[in-house]
Design an enzyme around this catalytic site. Structure first.
Site, mmCIF file in Angstrom:
data_model
loop_
_atom_site.group_PDB
_atom_site.id
_atom_site.type_symbol
_atom_site.label_atom_id
_atom_site.label_comp_id
_atom_site.label_asym_id
_atom_site.label_seq_id
_atom_site.Cartn_x
_atom_site.Cartn_y
_atom_site.Cartn_z
ATOM 1 N N HIS A 130 0.845 -1.193 0.000
ATOM 2 C CA HIS A 130 0.000 0.000 0.000
ATOM 3 C C HIS A 130 0.877 1.237 0.000
ATOM 4 C CE1 HIS A 130 -3.181 2.821 1.042
ATOM 5 N NE2 HIS A 130 -3.982 1.899 0.542
ATOM 6 N N ASP A 175 -7.919 -5.495 -0.304
ATOM 7 C CA ASP A 175 -8.396 -6.209 -1.494
ATOM 8 C C ASP A 175 -8.126 -7.702 -1.436
ATOM 9 O OD1 ASP A 175 -9.456 -4.028 -2.824
ATOM 10 O OD2 ASP A 175 -7.472 -3.395 -3.457
HETATM 11 N N1 CMC Z 1 4.443 -7.354 -5.020
HETATM 12 C C1 CMC Z 1 5.814 -7.342 -5.164
HETATM 13 N N2 CMC Z 1 6.560 -6.238 -4.963
HETATM 14 C C2 CMC Z 1 5.924 -5.101 -4.634
HETATM 15 C C3 CMC Z 1 4.524 -5.047 -4.466
HETATM 16 C C4 CMC Z 1 3.780 -6.230 -4.673
HETATM 17 N N3 CMC Z 1 2.451 -6.239 -4.527
HETATM 18 N N4 CMC Z 1 4.145 -3.787 -4.133
HETATM 19 C C5 CMC Z 1 5.275 -3.067 -4.086
HETATM 20 N N5 CMC Z 1 6.349 -3.850 -4.373
HETATM 21 C C6 CMC Z 1 7.780 -3.448 -4.370
HETATM 22 C C7 CMC Z 1 8.102 -2.636 -5.610
HETATM 23 O O1 CMC Z 1 8.591 -3.452 -6.654
HETATM 24 C C8 CMC Z 1 9.137 -1.682 -5.075
HETATM 25 O O2 CMC Z 1 10.358 -2.369 -5.014
HETATM 26 P P1 CMC Z 1 11.759 -1.557 -5.248
HETATM 27 O O3 CMC Z 1 11.839 -0.571 -4.137
HETATM 28 O O4 CMC Z 1 12.801 -2.627 -5.179
HETATM 29 O O5 CMC Z 1 11.638 -0.915 -6.592
HETATM 30 C C9 CMC Z 1 8.699 -1.407 -3.628
HETATM 31 O O6 CMC Z 1 7.927 -2.562 -3.247
HETATM 32 C C10 CMC Z 1 7.841 -0.174 -3.472
HETATM 33 O O7 CMC Z 1 6.784 -0.235 -4.427
HETATM 34 P P2 CMC Z 1 6.119 1.051 -5.105
HETATM 35 O O8 CMC Z 1 5.433 0.628 -6.360
HETATM 36 O O9 CMC Z 1 7.129 2.138 -5.213
HETATM 37 O O10 CMC Z 1 5.069 1.453 -3.996
HETATM 38 P P3 CMC Z 1 3.800 2.353 -4.228
HETATM 39 O O11 CMC Z 1 3.514 3.007 -2.945
HETATM 40 O O12 CMC Z 1 3.962 3.255 -5.414
HETATM 41 O O13 CMC Z 1 2.680 1.283 -4.638
HETATM 42 C C11 CMC Z 1 0.839 -0.165 -4.619
HETATM 43 C C12 CMC Z 1 1.634 0.889 -3.834
HETATM 44 C C13 CMC Z 1 -0.432 -0.511 -3.835
HETATM 45 C C14 CMC Z 1 0.395 0.416 -5.984
HETATM 46 C C15 CMC Z 1 1.725 -1.423 -4.811
HETATM 47 O O14 CMC Z 1 2.075 -1.970 -3.562
HETATM 48 C C16 CMC Z 1 1.049 -2.489 -5.683
HETATM 49 O O15 CMC Z 1 1.141 -2.403 -6.911
HETATM 50 N N6 CMC Z 1 0.330 -3.478 -5.052
HETATM 51 C C17 CMC Z 1 -0.418 -4.449 -5.802
HETATM 52 C C18 CMC Z 1 -1.760 -3.856 -6.204
HETATM 53 C C19 CMC Z 1 -2.722 -3.718 -5.044
HETATM 54 O O16 CMC Z 1 -2.904 -4.642 -4.260
HETATM 55 N N7 CMC Z 1 -3.386 -2.536 -4.977
HETATM 56 C C20 CMC Z 1 -4.419 -2.283 -3.982
HETATM 57 C C21 CMC Z 1 -4.068 -1.198 -3.012
HETATM 58 S S1 CMC Z 1 -5.205 -1.174 -1.617
HETATM 59 C C22 CMC Z 1 -6.727 -0.686 -2.279
HETATM 60 C C23 CMC Z 1 -6.768 0.734 -2.675
HETATM 61 O O17 CMC Z 1 -6.638 1.584 -1.792
HETATM 62 O O18 CMC Z 1 -6.956 0.997 -3.886
#
Ligand code: CMC
Length: 431
Positions: A308, A366
């Site tokens: 998240h 989710d």
């Molecule tokens: N699986 C594997 N690696 C992950 C994941 C994941 N689900 N989420 C983040 N990471 C890694 C990512 O690769 C990155 O690694 P590095 O620092 O080595 O590059 C690190 O963790 C930080 O990720 P980020 O993309 O910079 O983090 P963010 O804050 O931009 O993204 C997120 C948050 C929710 C979009 C992301 O965690 C994700 O894509 N999760 C899967 C989709 C998901 O479940 N979304 C629902 C969110 S809750 C409902 C809502 O509020 O909408």
């Protein structure tokens, strides 16, 4: 918002600029950069808004470090266990918990608006039979401005109120109709002696030939899913609603914009993507392969339902839903379902894996909502529409707050331009 005595100093090209600091009631201080461009001639750069407050708000507060979510100050776990969705809607919309009379009046107003204009039925029939219910939802909610002209004048507080009630009341009906249409069954009219959640289950699962008897444990779990998704401060879809509304667009158009944004797999679409991922994994012995892919920098695959942007400790909504999932699975006697076995094993494996621990990635709302909805009998394509109908009240509350704010002006981000500078047009034969 209180302007403190504190200021931040920015030194740029030999000159100092003082930036006022605002102190919130909770959360980090905020630097006021509104005059920065006029005074210093520079923009700030923050793609993804990781450090930018786009507005001030009194509705919802999240402390990502503590895993805390408050609506008007009330913790989400208390609301989920002691309140119910329509009471939380009232709280979000009007700022305080209702008295018994206020709640009765509010529930009566919402209940009286659950039916949609009969002509809308024809509108639905224009969609392809196999349309995704989210595609239908975006279109039909946008089209509400064509059916309810008398509540599109945003300058009129009465019309704003009517539009709010209509949206909260009709979204379950429209979502259920989108579902019925996608499976080729007749639309089921709302039944106003049922509560909000039970009515939604009735509209989704009854057929003219056979009533669906709503089990109170299932309707309570449905209500809890609605409550846990009701608002989440300035996330992508809420910011989309605010940005759309900043131009003065009507509420139905703004909520349709929010629904479109929610659909993406990084946001509300994650619940569908998560269940599809569990199905793709298929059996417990394939979990290590998918964990390895999620950790591989060269593979774009992510574990859906994990991680998240704001919560870096625990998602308090997930904690509540995990309990609800156990109740529902036990009631339905499906604890041995292979998909659910995969979900449970994946959760444990990821929670104990150093990669996920280090990056603070844990199951989000989710992950569990998908498991409950699957067990209730919803197809994955309905997961995001259910999120959308639950979040409608949050979008509306934020929209109303924004319109009532005298500082409200059209949203117009700036950019860091990296393209060509001015150059002369070249005739086609000389390129
Ligand atoms: N699986 C594997 N690696 C992950 C994941 C994941 N689900 N989420 C983040 N990471 C890694 C990512 O690769 C990155 O690694 P590095 O620092 O080595 O590059 C690190 O963790 C930080 O990720 P980020 O993309 O910079 O983090 P963010 O804050 O931009 O993204 C997120 C948050 C929710 C979009 C992301 O965690 C994700 O894509 N999760 C899967 C989709 C998901 O479940 N979304 C629902 C969110 S809750 C409902 C809502 O509020 O909408």
């Amino acid at each position: 918002m209180t302007e403190t005595q504190k200021t931040a100093k920015l030194s740029l090209n030999g000159q100092d600029y003082e930036l006022p600091i605002f102190s919130p009631t909770a959360g980090p201080d905020v630097l006021d950069i509104r005059k920065l461009y006029a005074q210093a001639g520079v923009f700030t750069y923050d793609p993804g808004f990781t450090s930018t407050a786009s507005c001030d708000s009194t509705i919802t507060f999240i402390d990502g470090g503590k895993g805390e979510l408050l609506h008007r100050g009330y913790p989400i776990d208390q609301l989920a266990s002691q309140s119910h969705y329509l009471e939380v809607c009232y709280l979000l919309l009007y700022g305080e918990l209702p008295t018994a009379t206020q709640l009765e009046d509010f529930e009566a107003r919402v209940t009286r608006h659950t039916m949609v204009h009969e002509q809308m039925h024809n509108f639905f029939r224009g969609f392809r039979r196999d349309a995704h219910p989210m595609a239908t939802l975006v279109g039909v909610v946008g089209a509400m401005s064509a059916f309810y002209h008398d509540s599109t004048d945003i300058a009129d507080p009465w019309q704003r109120e009517v539009a709010s009630i209509r949206l909260i009341a009709k979204l379950p009906t429209i979502a259920a109709m989108a579902y019925k249409y996608s499976i080729g069954q007749p639309f089921v009219y709302p039944k106003n002696d049922l509560d909000y959640a039970a009515n939604f289950l009735h509209m989704c699962f009854s057929v003219p030939a056979e009533d669906y008897n709503v089990n109170p444990i299932l309707s309570r779990a449905m209500d809890r899913i609605f409550t846990l998704h009701a608002d989440h401060e300035q996330n992508a879809s809420t910011s989309t609603v605010r940005l759309a509304s900043s131009s003065g667009a009507n509420p139905f158009a703004c909520i349709a914009a929010g629904i479109a944004c929610l659909w993406g797999p990084a946001h509300g679409g994650a619940n569908q993507a998560c269940l599809e991922m569990l199905k793709e994994i298929g059996s417990v012995d394939r979990i290590p392969e998918f964990i390895a892919r999620a950790k591989d920098k060269d593979d774009p695959f992510r574990l859906m339902g994990f991680g998240h942007r704001v919560y870096k400790n625990t998602d308090p909504r997930a904690t509540v839903l995990k309990q609800s999932a156990d109740e529902v699975l036990e009631l339905l006697g499906v604890e041995d379902n292979p998909l659910l076995q995969v979900a449970k094993e994946l959760e444990q494996t990821a929670l104990n894996d150093p990669y996920f621990k280090e990056k603070k990635l844990f199951p989000n709302v989710d992950f569990y909502s998908g498991i409950i909805l699957e067990a209730m009998g919803f197809p994955t394509s309905m997961f995001t529409p259910i999120f959308a109908l639950s979040r409608t009240v949050g979008w509306i509350s934020q929209w109303k707050e924004m319109i009532a704010d005298p500082q409200n002006k059209i949203g117009r981000p700036r950019q860091l331009y990296l393209g060509q500078t001015a150059r002369n047009y070249v005739d086609i034969e000389n390129r």
